[in-house]
Scaffold this active site. Structure first.
Site, PDB file in Angstrom:
ATOM      1  CD  GLU A   1     -17.659 -36.709 -26.613  1.00  0.00           C
ATOM      2  OE1 GLU A   1     -18.074 -37.386 -25.658  1.00  0.00           O
ATOM      3  OE2 GLU A   1     -16.882 -37.172 -27.477  1.00  0.00           O
ATOM      4  CB  THR A   2     -19.322 -30.479 -31.415  1.00  0.00           C
ATOM      5  OG1 THR A   2     -19.529 -31.422 -32.466  1.00  0.00           O
ATOM      6  CG2 THR A   2     -18.953 -29.139 -32.021  1.00  0.00           C
TER       7      THR A   2
END
Length: 279
Positions: A45-46
């Protein structure tokens, strides 16, 4: 140039948890730019810190995997909260901060040297149809007698949870088979959990996720929903610690606590990178 952090979550040692990339002051970025950067980082995830749209929130968060956006995810919530605080964020309430995201408002509180989020309600729960369980177990090389029970654990990402015979059975699953989940038509976001017979850790957890991620090192959303499921059924106590990432050489530790109607999901965090990013 925007401020940037990379935070290791659910660990006190850099490199042994689950990293999340955090872009600060991201209001000027459109969705395509966010998605492209998430693909480039190639992390599970970002996240992007934005100005909140409601008065009760301290900040707004958008969460992207390499494959698309999520309404909620656990380790990005804690990692982004840590990054926001380290950047000088001041919660409106003295004892906790409030994150706005796709599932609504999520409270995050300091808990000794941990940060913990209040688990959102599950969007889907209840037993899984046996045919769907069989498709998943076949893809992962499990047998029917390996599975004690299966339950939907969907608080945004869409997890299917399988309680296996024990922690050893969880760890014995060949993680390279994760790509067979979606390809075989089986549900492709699957969490495997098994009880440890003794020790400080009560539960072993593994999470398989599509979109190029494969096996996720440590997963807050899954642990949150599993706690809501297994604590309510009396399988686990109101307070316990789960291990995750063991099969990947990580040492993730997730601290779960049921306090009244709220399940708190906590972990330690380490900021590993501070700088700027050219977006």
């Amino acid at each position: 140039m925007l401020p940037f952090s990379q935070v290791d979550v659910f660990t006190d040692t850099l490199g042994l948890g689950n990293p999340v990339a955090v872009v600060h002051d991201a209001d000027g970025l459109d969705e395509d730019a966010m998605a492209a950067f998430a693909r480039w980082t190639n992390l599970s995830e970002t996240t992007f810190l934005l100005t909140p749209t409601v008065p009760d929130a301290d900040y707004r968060l958008r969460i992207f995997t390499p494959g698309g956006e999520l309404p909620f995810a656990g380790h990005p919530t804690l990692g982004s909260a840590r990054a926001w605080l380290e950047a000088g964020g001041q919660p409106r309430s003295g004892d906790r901060l409030v994150q706005e995201c796709g599932v609504g408002l999520v409270a995050v509180r300091p808990d000794d040297d941990l940060l913990a989020f209040a688990a959102p309600e599950r969007m889907r729960s209840g037993p899984v149809d046996p045919a769907e369980v069989e498709a998943v177990t076949s893809a992962l090389g499990l047998h029917a007698h390996d599975v004690v029970t299966a339950h939907w654990c969907d608080n945004g990402p869409g997890w299917m949870g399988l309680l296996l015979r024990d922690a050893a059975t969880v760890l014995a699953v060949d993680g390279d088979r994760a790509h067979l989940l979606g390809a075989s038509g089986a549900h492709d976001k699957v969490g495997l959990v098994g009880l440890h017979p003794d020790g400080d850790v009560a539960l072993e957890v593994r999470a398989f996720f599509p979109g190029g991620v494969g096996e996720d090192p440590v997963t807050g959303s899954l642990n949150a929903a599993v706690a809501q499921w297994l604590v309510a059924e009396g399988t686990l106590p109101d307070r316990y610690v789960a291990a995750q990432g063991t099969a990947l050489g990580r040492r993730g530790r997730v601290h779960l606590e049921r306090d009244g109607d709220t399940t708190w999901v906590g972990g330690r965090t380490v900021v590993g990178i501070r700088g700027t990013v050219a977006l």
